[in-house]
Design an enzyme around this catalytic site. Structure first.
Site, short mmCIF file in Angstrom:
data_model
loop_
_atom_site.label_atom_id
_atom_site.label_comp_id
_atom_site.label_asym_id
_atom_site.label_seq_id
_atom_site.Cartn_x
_atom_site.Cartn_y
_atom_site.Cartn_z
N ARG A 166 13.01 5.66 12.37
CA ARG A 166 11.71 6.34 12.24
C ARG A 166 10.83 6.10 13.48
O ARG A 166 11.33 5.74 14.52
CB ARG A 166 11.05 5.89 10.94
CG ARG A 166 11.91 6.22 9.70
CD ARG A 166 11.19 5.93 8.42
NE ARG A 166 10.01 6.76 8.28
CZ ARG A 166 9.01 6.51 7.42
NH1 ARG A 166 9.08 5.44 6.64
NH2 ARG A 166 7.98 7.31 7.35
N GLU B 113 12.53 -9.11 2.88
CA GLU B 113 11.75 -7.91 3.23
C GLU B 113 12.59 -6.68 2.88
O GLU B 113 13.78 -6.61 3.20
CB GLU B 113 11.43 -7.92 4.74
CG GLU B 113 10.68 -6.67 5.15
CD GLU B 113 10.24 -6.69 6.61
OE1 GLU B 113 10.16 -7.77 7.20
OE2 GLU B 113 9.98 -5.59 7.12
N ARG C 76 4.78 11.18 -2.80
CA ARG C 76 4.53 10.86 -1.38
C ARG C 76 5.77 11.14 -0.54
O ARG C 76 6.82 10.52 -0.75
CB ARG C 76 4.20 9.37 -1.30
CG ARG C 76 4.07 8.85 0.10
CD ARG C 76 4.07 7.33 0.13
NE ARG C 76 3.88 6.87 1.48
CZ ARG C 76 4.16 5.64 1.89
NH1 ARG C 76 4.64 4.75 1.04
NH2 ARG C 76 3.95 5.31 3.13
N PRO D 142 0.80 -1.23 0.00
CA PRO D 142 0.00 0.00 0.00
C PRO D 142 0.83 1.28 0.00
O PRO D 142 1.88 1.35 0.66
CB PRO D 142 -0.82 -0.11 1.30
CG PRO D 142 -0.07 -1.10 2.14
CD PRO D 142 0.56 -2.05 1.18
N ASN D 143 0.34 2.23 -0.74
CA ASN D 143 0.90 3.59 -0.82
C ASN D 143 2.20 3.69 -1.63
O ASN D 143 2.66 4.78 -1.92
CB ASN D 143 1.12 4.20 0.58
CG ASN D 143 -0.18 4.34 1.34
OD1 ASN D 143 -1.13 4.89 0.81
ND2 ASN D 143 -0.24 3.83 2.55
N HIS E 116 12.69 -2.28 2.35
CA HIS E 116 12.11 -0.95 2.59
C HIS E 116 13.03 0.11 2.04
O HIS E 116 14.26 -0.01 2.14
CB HIS E 116 11.91 -0.71 4.09
CG HIS E 116 10.98 -1.70 4.72
ND1 HIS E 116 9.61 -1.61 4.64
CD2 HIS E 116 11.24 -2.83 5.43
CE1 HIS E 116 9.06 -2.62 5.28
NE2 HIS E 116 10.03 -3.38 5.76
N ASN F 153 8.15 -5.50 -0.38
CA ASN F 153 7.97 -4.28 0.41
C ASN F 153 6.49 -4.19 0.72
O ASN F 153 5.69 -3.74 -0.10
CB ASN F 153 8.45 -3.04 -0.35
CG ASN F 153 8.36 -1.79 0.53
OD1 ASN F 153 7.76 -1.81 1.61
ND2 ASN F 153 8.95 -0.70 0.07
N ALA G 84 3.17 -0.44 5.15
CA ALA G 84 2.72 -0.44 6.55
C ALA G 84 2.24 -1.81 7.02
O ALA G 84 2.27 -2.10 8.21
CB ALA G 84 1.63 0.60 6.74
N TYR H 20 11.06 9.32 1.05
CA TYR H 20 11.13 8.23 0.06
C TYR H 20 11.78 8.62 -1.26
O TYR H 20 11.92 7.76 -2.14
CB TYR H 20 9.71 7.71 -0.21
CG TYR H 20 9.03 7.15 1.03
CD1 TYR H 20 9.54 6.03 1.67
CD2 TYR H 20 7.89 7.75 1.57
CE1 TYR H 20 8.94 5.50 2.81
CE2 TYR H 20 7.27 7.24 2.71
CZ TYR H 20 7.80 6.12 3.32
OH TYR H 20 7.20 5.60 4.45
C1 DQA Z 1 8.12 1.51 3.80
C2 DQA Z 1 8.17 1.76 5.31
C3 DQA Z 1 6.81 1.54 5.95
O1 DQA Z 1 6.87 1.80 7.34
C4 DQA Z 1 5.80 2.50 5.33
O2 DQA Z 1 4.52 2.24 5.86
C5 DQA Z 1 5.79 2.42 3.84
C6 DQA Z 1 7.06 2.39 3.14
C7 DQA Z 1 9.49 1.80 3.12
O3 DQA Z 1 9.68 1.31 2.01
O4 DQA Z 1 10.32 2.50 3.68
O5 DQA Z 1 4.74 2.47 3.21
O6 DQA Z 1 7.80 0.15 3.58
#
Ligand code: DQA
Length: 149
Positions: free
Chosen positions: A109, A100, A19, A11-12, A102, A76, A79, A24
């Site tokens: 953070r 995993e 964003r 998501p996102n 990110h 990835n 959240a 990011y």
């Molecule tokens: C993320 C880190 C997560 O905490 C956040 O919710 C994201 C992006 C990252 O790639 O740094 O959506 O996965």
């Protein structure tokens, strides 16, 4: 043997580019994925990728890739990483290694990002290198699979 990997973004992450660029960066997800696909192709690795903001859809993707359609998964989960037991269980059940990944350094953070419920069932975690995190995760999988470049 041709190695094929699958990258799944949660998501996102489709909002990258606009964003929170201070966190990011300014590259879009399409740009980041195009770059990593080229990185793989240069090494004879086929990389397929998908993005979904829906937990169940992500589980379905992990099932499909995890039963051997890919030899490894870069995940990835956004959240969801911090609380999705459904995604954790899908990863635990995958027959292939999952890294995993990110963009941001979660340890630097907010407190809620310090926990990943997915990390314990992953091969390892890459975080904090921006868009390069994906390439590093691909390298980690290639080393693990014995096809290191
Ligand atoms: C993320 C880190 C997560 O905490 C956040 O919710 C994201 C992006 C990252 O790639 O740094 O959506 O996965």
């Amino acid at each position: 043997m041709t190695v094929s990997l699958f990258i799944l973004n949660g998501p996102n992450l489709d909002q990258l580019g606009t964003r929170e660029p201070e966190v990011y960066g300014t590259a879009t997800l399409d740009e980041i994925m195009a770059e990593v696909v080229t990185y793989g192709a240069d090494r004879g690795v086929t990389i397929d990728h998908a993005q979904s903001s829906l937990e169940g859809e992500m589980v379905d993707h992990i099932h499909r890739a995890g039963r051997g359609e890919a030899q490894g998964i870069v995940l990835n989960a956004g959240a969801y990483s911090h609380y999705s037991y459904a995604i954790r269980d899908a990863v635990a059940g995958a027959a292939v290694p999952v890294v995993e990944t990110h963009l941001s350094n979660l340890a630097a953070r907010e407190e809620f990002r310090h926990t990943s419920v997915i990390a314990p069932v992953c091969l390892g975690v890459v975080a904090g290198f921006g868009a390069d995190s994906y390439r590093i995760a691909v390298d980690a999988l290639l080393h693990h699979l014995g096809g290191a470049s």
